[in-house]
Design a protein around this motif. Structure first.
Motif, PDB file in Angstrom:
ATOM      1  N   LEU A   1      25.240 127.581 -15.450  1.00 46.29           N
ATOM      2  CA  LEU A   1      24.022 127.802 -14.682  1.00 46.29           C
ATOM      3  C   LEU A   1      23.054 126.631 -14.775  1.00 46.29           C
ATOM      4  N   MET A   2      23.192 125.787 -15.793  1.00 49.27           N
ATOM      5  CA  MET A   2      22.188 124.777 -16.092  1.00 49.27           C
ATOM      6  C   MET A   2      22.497 123.435 -15.420  1.00 49.27           C
ATOM      7  N   GLY A   3      21.436 122.765 -15.002  1.00 52.22           N
ATOM      8  CA  GLY A   3      21.546 121.396 -14.519  1.00 52.22           C
ATOM      9  C   GLY A   3      22.405 121.249 -13.283  1.00 52.22           C
ATOM     10  N   PRO A   4      22.919 120.051 -13.036  1.00 52.12           N
ATOM     11  CA  PRO A   4      23.730 119.795 -11.837  1.00 52.12           C
ATOM     12  C   PRO A   4      24.989 120.646 -11.766  1.00 52.12           C
ATOM     13  N   ALA A   5      25.640 120.878 -12.904  1.00 52.57           N
ATOM     14  CA  ALA A   5      26.866 121.689 -12.896  1.00 52.57           C
ATOM     15  C   ALA A   5      26.565 123.118 -12.459  1.00 52.57           C
TER      16      ALA A   5
ATOM     17  N   ALA B   1      17.732 114.038 -13.858  1.00 53.15           N
ATOM     18  CA  ALA B   1      18.306 115.382 -13.762  1.00 53.15           C
ATOM     19  C   ALA B   1      17.957 116.071 -12.449  1.00 53.15           C
ATOM     20  N   VAL B   2      16.688 115.991 -12.042  1.00 57.07           N
ATOM     21  CA  VAL B   2      16.258 116.704 -10.839  1.00 57.07           C
ATOM     22  C   VAL B   2      16.944 116.146  -9.598  1.00 57.07           C
ATOM     23  N   GLY B   3      17.127 114.838  -9.548  1.00 61.56           N
ATOM     24  CA  GLY B   3      17.825 114.252  -8.404  1.00 61.56           C
ATOM     25  C   GLY B   3      19.260 114.736  -8.301  1.00 61.56           C
ATOM     26  N   ALA B   4      19.925 114.806  -9.438  1.00 59.19           N
ATOM     27  CA  ALA B   4      21.315 115.277  -9.438  1.00 59.19           C
ATOM     28  C   ALA B   4      21.397 116.757  -9.046  1.00 59.19           C
ATOM     29  N   VAL B   5      20.449 117.559  -9.530  1.00 58.17           N
ATOM     30  CA  VAL B   5      20.434 118.978  -9.184  1.00 58.17           C
ATOM     31  C   VAL B   5      20.186 119.157  -7.690  1.00 58.17           C
ATOM     32  N   ALA B   6      19.223 118.420  -7.153  1.00 58.59           N
ATOM     33  CA  ALA B   6      18.909 118.527  -5.728  1.00 58.59           C
ATOM     34  C   ALA B   6      20.128 118.180  -4.873  1.00 58.59           C
ATOM     35  N   GLY B   7      20.869 117.160  -5.285  1.00 58.29           N
ATOM     36  CA  GLY B   7      22.070 116.786  -4.548  1.00 58.29           C
ATOM     37  C   GLY B   7      23.122 117.876  -4.570  1.00 58.29           C
ATOM     38  N   ALA B   8      23.308 118.501  -5.743  1.00 57.04           N
ATOM     39  CA  ALA B   8      24.294 119.574  -5.852  1.00 57.04           C
ATOM     40  C   ALA B   8      23.896 120.782  -5.018  1.00 57.04           C
ATOM     41  N   LEU B   9      22.597 121.116  -5.005  1.00 54.93           N
ATOM     42  CA  LEU B   9      22.118 122.247  -4.220  1.00 54.93           C
ATOM     43  C   LEU B   9      22.316 122.025  -2.722  1.00 54.93           C
ATOM     44  N   SER B  10      22.074 120.807  -2.278  1.00 54.63           N
ATOM     45  CA  SER B  10      22.206 120.518  -0.849  1.00 54.63           C
ATOM     46  C   SER B  10      23.654 120.583  -0.387  1.00 54.63           C
ATOM     47  N   ARG B  11      24.587 120.324  -1.300  1.00 58.95           N
ATOM     48  CA  ARG B  11      26.006 120.346  -0.933  1.00 58.95           C
ATOM     49  C   ARG B  11      26.584 121.755  -0.954  1.00 58.95           C
ATOM     50  N   THR B  12      25.904 122.691  -1.620  1.00 63.70           N
ATOM     51  CA  THR B  12      26.459 124.032  -1.782  1.00 63.70           C
ATOM     52  C   THR B  12      25.406 125.094  -1.437  1.00 63.70           C
ATOM     53  N   PRO B  13      25.014 125.179  -0.159  1.00 65.18           N
ATOM     54  CA  PRO B  13      23.989 126.166   0.213  1.00 65.18           C
ATOM     55  C   PRO B  13      24.539 127.592   0.200  1.00 65.18           C
ATOM     56  N   ILE B  14      23.633 128.548  -0.034  1.00 67.43           N
ATOM     57  CA  ILE B  14      23.960 129.972   0.024  1.00 67.43           C
ATOM     58  C   ILE B  14      23.050 130.622   1.054  1.00 67.43           C
ATOM     59  N   LYS B  15      23.630 131.360   1.982  1.00 68.89           N
ATOM     60  CA  LYS B  15      22.861 132.046   3.009  1.00 68.89           C
ATOM     61  C   LYS B  15      23.109 133.545   2.922  1.00 68.89           C
ATOM     62  N   GLY B  16      22.043 134.311   2.852  1.00 69.41           N
ATOM     63  CA  GLY B  16      22.186 135.756   2.805  1.00 69.41           C
ATOM     64  C   GLY B  16      21.175 136.371   1.854  1.00 69.41           C
ATOM     65  N   ARG B  17      21.040 137.690   1.933  1.00 71.27           N
ATOM     66  CA  ARG B  17      20.128 138.420   1.056  1.00 71.27           C
ATOM     67  C   ARG B  17      20.925 138.983  -0.119  1.00 71.27           C
ATOM     68  N   VAL B  18      20.413 138.744  -1.341  1.00 72.82           N
ATOM     69  CA  VAL B  18      21.128 139.127  -2.555  1.00 72.82           C
ATOM     70  C   VAL B  18      20.175 139.863  -3.496  1.00 72.82           C
ATOM     71  N   THR B  19      20.584 141.016  -3.993  1.00 71.76           N
ATOM     72  CA  THR B  19      19.851 141.667  -5.082  1.00 71.76           C
ATOM     73  C   THR B  19      20.588 141.400  -6.385  1.00 71.76           C
ATOM     74  N   VAL B  20      19.829 141.229  -7.466  1.00 66.26           N
ATOM     75  CA  VAL B  20      20.403 140.857  -8.755  1.00 66.26           C
ATOM     76  C   VAL B  20      19.973 141.867  -9.807  1.00 66.26           C
TER      77      VAL B  20
END
Length: 497
Positions: free
Chosen positions: A425-429, A308-327
């Motif tokens: 929100l969960m996992g690779p998806a 699971a962690v490998g798949a998540v890491a791959g998805a994160l690297s393909r879809t980076p977010i840059k900027g400051r965000v308040t939630v």
């Protein structure tokens, strides 16, 4: 059964919280209110700053098959809450038992509710009927606990969901879910119960909290290497799913504010785990905690984490977010969203949630604080808006008034409920689901700058609107009215004493 005289409660509504709370306690609702105070502690603001909390419990009942809903409250409140049934396409009526001062004072309202429930209890149509007291009947002590537990085989579940006792609509979901779990647990302890429509061949993990439909499927895939399966999502869609939910290896408090529901799982002897499989760190920690709670062998836990962690890491690297965000928001998943944004590369200085801090939210809070995030539980609207002004984010995620505030200052903003929580929100998806909408919103800053340059300060403050000549500010009028209002309040207080 006579209810306490309501004095002038019908005119107060949920805005008269202290008055109604005192009246409810005097009318015999002390135990309920004390339990709510423990389960759902208040924050810096006494009253909810969002919709009526009954919006949440009503939604839970309307989503369930073979479940009827009856509301007892002021007509204006019931009229507004029926919007929920249309908004969510429930395709069913919401029952209403009207009242007046006479029926409320004499106890006739309770008898009317009882008669209505008896007429509605058709086992061919319903497994359960949910009866909900809103503010005024709760304050007057209408005793729903005296309703029969079942009629003609139809379960009767009575709950109080007053605006002065349940802080948010999210926690009202827990009020009803917890009441149903308690009922179902008692049934299971007394003998055989109906078999759920779907049963898993593997030990299951019950998922607590409403989620995007794809998330339970993704969680199930991550659990497979440990010999586990994703169980029902609570709140459930059918009564018999409650039995399957209770018959789990452990419960995952995806939304950590379901305190009443978790109490029922603990009473059933089930272990509970906080947080959720979001991002690299969150997925690894969550799978580790689930494996430990279920007694899974180390080799199988490691296998699940590696996949699971490998798949998540791959998805994160393909879809980076840059900027400051308040939630900020009031759904309960705000901390999870912030974790995912940070692992995607965003800077998140502030997270505000209308929900309370619990021991099940501690893993997320500790992780966020270790990454320099200010986490505000029971956040008020004023705190969320102040965070937007303080941190000047590239994107503000929040409730409608927070979004309005940010956009009025030419900053991109997104409504949390419809645009953020309504996606996996969960996992690779989940790892790749936010990037497109977040990056597109941040990229819209140029459009805001052009609009700001064109319109300038037109339409702000007392000059809002379209005018042939600029209005003149008259602060002396406001000062005069303020003095008159202060004198009127002083006079009313004098009369009351």
């Amino acid at each position: 059964m006579s209810a306490r005289p309501p004095e002038d409660l019908s005119a107060g509504g949920c805005s008269s919280g202290a008055t109604l709370r005192d009246a409810a306690a005097a009318a015999g609702k002390t135990e309920v209110l004390e339990r709510y105070a423990r389960d759902y502690p208040k924050g810096p603001h006494d009253q909810p700053q969002s919709m009526c909390p009954a919006f949440g419990s009503l939604r839970v009942g309307l989503r369930m098959r073979r479940t009827a809903t009856v509301l007892s409250g002021s007509a204006c409140c019931v009229y507004g809450l029926t919007f929920t049934s249309h908004f969510y396409g429930a395709r069913r009526s919401v029952g209403y038992v009207p009242f007046n001062s006479e029926t409320l004072v004499t106890g006739k309202l309770f008898e009317d509710i009882r008669d209505a429930v008896f007429k509605l209890a058709d086992p061919e149509k319903y497994d359960a009927i949910v009866v909900t007291n809103l503010c005024v009947p709760t304050a007057s002590g209408v005793p729903l606990q005296l309703l029969p537990k079942e009629i003609n085989g139809v379960r009767i579940v009575g709950i109080d969901v007053p605006g002065f006792g349940v802080p948010t609509h999210a926690e009202a979901k827990d009020v009803l879910a917890g009441a149903m779990l308690k009922y179902a647990r008692t049934e299971a302890e007394q003998g055989p119960v109906a078999r759920p429509r779907e049963t898993a061949s593997l030990p299951t993990i019950t998922l607590l909290g409403e989620m995007f439909p794809a998330d339970p499927v993704g969680i199930g895939r991550m659990l497979e290497p440990m010999g586990l399966a994703a169980g029902p999502v609570v709140p459930t869609r059918e009564w018999r799913e409650l039995y399957a939910a209770l018959d789990c290896a452990a419960v995952a408090a995806i939304h950590p504010f379901y305190v009443a529901s978790l109490r029922e799982f603990e009473a059933a002897g089930r272990a509970s785990v906080g947080s959720a499989p979001v991002g690299r760190d969150g997925t690894a920690a969550w799978l580790e905690a689930i494996g430990a709670a279920c007694g899974i062998a180390r080799s199988r836990i490691d296998a699940a984490k590696n996949a699971a962690v490998g798949a998540v890491a791959g998805a994160l690297s393909r879809t980076p977010i840059k900027g400051r965000v308040t939630v900020s928001g009031y759904e309960g998943s705000e901390l999870l969203v912030a974790r995912l944004l940070i692992e995607s590369g965003a800077e998140v200085p502030y997270v505000g949630t209308a929900c309370p801090r619990t021991r099940w939210s501690d893993p997320d809070r500790e992780w966020l604080e270790a990454h320099g995030v200010r986490v505000q539980f029971r956040a008020s609207l004023e705190q969320d808006i102040a965070a937007v002004d303080e941190y000047a984010p590239n994107l503000a995620i929040g409730t409608t008034p927070v979004v309005q505030h940010a956009k009025a200052r030419a900053r991109p903003a997104l409504y949390f409920t419809n645009l953020i929580s309504a996606r996996p929100l969960m996992g690779p998806a989940g790892a790749g689901s936010l990037a497109q909408v977040i990056n597109a919103a941040i990229a819209g800053q140029d459009r805001f700058d052009r609009m700001k340059a064109f319109f300038g300060d037109a339409g702000e403050g007392y000059a809002s609107g379209v005018w042939e000549t600029l209005p003149e500010d008259r602060p002396e009028f406001r000062a005069r009215y303020a003095k008159q209002m202060q004198a009127m309040r002083a006079q009313e207080e004098a009369v009351g004493t």
